[in-house]
Design an enzyme around this catalytic site. Structure first.
Site, PDB file in Angstrom:
ATOM      1  N   ASP A 108      41.611  42.998 -33.801  1.00  0.00           N
ATOM      2  CA  ASP A 108      41.763  44.078 -34.625  1.00  0.00           C
ATOM      3  C   ASP A 108      40.423  44.453 -35.434  1.00  0.00           C
ATOM      4  OD1 ASP A 108      42.358  41.816 -36.250  1.00  0.00           O
ATOM      5  OD2 ASP A 108      42.915  43.200 -37.969  1.00  0.00           O
ATOM      6  N   ASP A 111      38.039  39.458 -37.115  1.00  0.00           N
ATOM      7  CA  ASP A 111      38.538  37.868 -36.821  1.00  0.00           C
ATOM      8  C   ASP A 111      39.165  37.972 -35.291  1.00  0.00           C
ATOM      9  OD1 ASP A 111      40.848  39.284 -37.084  1.00  0.00           O
ATOM     10  OD2 ASP A 111      41.247  38.442 -39.102  1.00  0.00           O
ATOM     11  N   TYR A 260      49.317  42.301 -42.218  1.00  0.00           N
ATOM     12  CA  TYR A 260      49.857  43.450 -41.835  1.00  0.00           C
ATOM     13  C   TYR A 260      51.511  43.572 -42.084  1.00  0.00           C
ATOM     14  CZ  TYR A 260      45.292  44.657 -39.629  1.00  0.00           C
ATOM     15  OH  TYR A 260      44.136  44.958 -39.259  1.00  0.00           O
ATOM     16  N   GLU A 508      33.805  45.089 -43.422  1.00  0.00           N
ATOM     17  CA  GLU A 508      34.721  44.747 -42.280  1.00  0.00           C
ATOM     18  C   GLU A 508      35.327  46.337 -41.615  1.00  0.00           C
ATOM     19  OE1 GLU A 508      38.043  41.598 -40.682  1.00  0.00           O
ATOM     20  OE2 GLU A 508      37.978  42.157 -42.617  1.00  0.00           O
TER      21      GLU A 508
END
Length: 539
Positions: A108, A111, A260, A508
């Protein structure tokens, strides 16, 4: 300024534009390398170069790069035509411990966990972009890449949906993953897989995955009808599973809560899935589900100012609004008008047109929509997408948007959406492109493991957890691999941005940041080329 007029001309006309312009798709002003312009009169040249100065953004280049990003995020065995050459195979044993093949899909962000909910939303948004802007993406020469980006995700969802009431929700877990700073090719972290089933439900996850597969089934309907039907079959089963066994997926998959969590619950995803299934099948049962559950599920109750991987209400409300214009939906007009009212609340909040200023979305001094400090760009790109498609809807139906603080026409809506995209591409106080690899100044220390460590193809020597932190995470130098096409989290509420690898709130990037941009960039490119054709035609 880009001509913000409507869909002008036929496909043939657009193709003629593309051929005439001979766009080299480099990140320079669109006319800088067109030596053939010397053949034109000095007057025409002056007009065109003036236009170029007013249009510094190469949307074609940005579009191509945004699609390239998804190849950087691939998990599994990479294909022969892989264009991001600093990546290699990874996660080849995913699912092995559980006796299921879960190889593939997307990481995603920076990572190496495969989170099902944001991955599915990414695919839904990529699919929606193609559904709305298929011709524009095709003319730009990027349709095949867009289809590949979608199929990489849907192939994985097919694998993950192992039986009607079982969907594998996640591979790896964020806690152990974050202890390591490694390339995906070197992973030594846990690859445990987690699932939802009838005893451990996850209606939000099954609903979003159903939406993704239903939307993708529309995309592939003409070019790959067998695959389209397969996706639709999975989508219908997943919707039935999510609706019959209701519950939040983070109650069944506890390891996802810190990453999430489903704050909005699952009702928005069930409405979202039903709408996409209605679009894919034209079956009345799905529309009735959206109408009958409008109130109980919050579809006509929630007035929302964000659209994201977690909160789908604004997307649901926009889609339902567009149904009002079809005669066959008039019987549901009472409910659909209420959906539209909530959709317009969202749009007006983006445009700063609600009377109560506390209900408008904040903006930075530089004009960027600002929801929250962590990865704010995700809300910007989804807003730009919804504004763009609603602008088209209003234009096609010859309507305006009536906000409490004034009436807005389709051109003003699209102009604002364009301003958000242009901010992302560099029209901001930092003069920074937040689309990595685009322009002369962009983030160079993106919080991304694979990008920040020497390529596996260049150096196959194993890099361990702590070694990655010691030798690569804390380096002062720029990342050795450019994460082209990634949209990073972006600036703070005052337009400030610190390009540091440990500044993960800003540096990120996530797949669902870039996905909504694909269709919007294609639309802006089409408008630009139509405008250029008008200039050619006038001389």
């Amino acid at each position: 300024m880009v001509g913000l007029g409507g869909k002008e001309g036929t496909m043939e006309k657009k193709m003629m534009v593309k051929k005439q312009l001979n766009n080299n798709h480099q990140n320079t002003p669109r006319f800088a390398s067109h030596s053939t312009l010397l053949l034109f009169s000095a007057a025409v040249f002056a007009i065109l170069t003036t236009t170029a100065a007013a249009q510094p953004f190469d949307y074609a280049d940005a579009l191509a790069k945004s699609l390239l990003y998804f190849e950087s995020q691939r998990s599994g065995r990479l294909p022969y035509n892989q264009r991001v050459t600093w990546r290699d195979n990874s996660g080849l044993t995913d699912g092995l411990e559980q006796g299921v093949d879960l190889v593939g899909g997307y990481y995603d962000a920076g990572d190496h966990v495969k989170f099902g909910l944001p991955m599915a939303f990414t695919v839904t948004m990529l699919s929606w972009g193609i559904i709305e802007f298929h011709d524009e993406i095709a003319i730009a020469g990027e349709l095949e890449h867009a289809l590949e980006a979608i199929k990489w995700g849907t192939d994985y969802f097919i694998k993950a949906h192992t039986s009607p009431n079982v969907l594998w929700a996640e591979v790896g877990d964020g806690d152990t993953d974050h202890y390591c700073w490694q390339r995906p090719e070197d992973m030594t972290t846990s690859r445990q897989a987690y699932k939802i089933d009838q005893s451990n439900p996850g209606s939000d996850l099954s609903g979003e995955t159903a939406a993704a597969m239903a939307a993708a089934s529309i995309v592939f309907k003409k070019t790959n009808p067998h695959y389209s039907l397969l996706l639709l079959h999975h989508a219908q089963e997943l919707f039935e599973f999510g609706d019959k066994y209701r519950g939040k997926y983070d109650g069944s998959v506890a390891v996802v809560k810190n990453y999430y969590a489903s704050v909005s619950g699952y009702m928005d995803e069930l409405l979202w899935a039903a709408l996409w299934l209605y679009e894919a099948t034209d079956k009345e049962e799905y529309l009735k589900y959206v109408v009958n559950n409008a109130d109980a599920f919050g579809g006509i109750g929630w007035a929302i100012t964000e659209f994201s991987w977690d909160v789908k209400y604004a997307g649901v409300q926009i889609m339902a609004s567009k149904l009002l214009e079809k005669e066959k939906h008039k019987q549901h007009a009472h409910i659909l008008k209420q959906y539209r009212s909530k959709a317009e609340y969202y749009l007006c909040s983006c445009l700063n047109k609600n009377n109560d200023t506390t209900t408008n979305i904040d903006r930075t001094p530089g004009g960027l929509l600002y929801i929250r400090q962590w990865n704010n760009m995700q809300y910007v790109t989804t807003a730009a997408f919804l504004l763009t498609i609603y602008s088209e809807f209003l234009q096609d139906s010859n309507q305006n948007l009536h906000c409490p603080a004034g009436t807005v026409d389709h051109e003003e809506i699209l102009s604002f959406a364009k301003s958000q995209v242009d901010y992302v591409l560099g029209s901001n106080p930092m003069n920074m492109s937040y689309l990595v690899g685009y322009g002369s100044k962009y983030p160079t220390k993106v919080h991304h493991r694979g990008s920040s460590i020497v390529s596996y193809r260049e150096n196959k020597g194993f890099i361990g957890c702590t070694q990655g932190y010691d030798h690569w995470y804390n380096r002062a130098e720029v990342n050795p691999n450019v994460l082209v096409g990634a949209v990073v989290g972006g600036p703070d509420s005052e337009d400030n941005f610190w390009d540091q690898r440990d500044n993960y709130m800003q540096t990120e990037a996530c797949t669902y940041n870039t996905a909504p941009l694909v269709g919007v960039l294609a639309k802006l490119l089409q408008l630009e080329e139509n405008h250029e054709l008008e200039l050619f035609a006038s001389y």
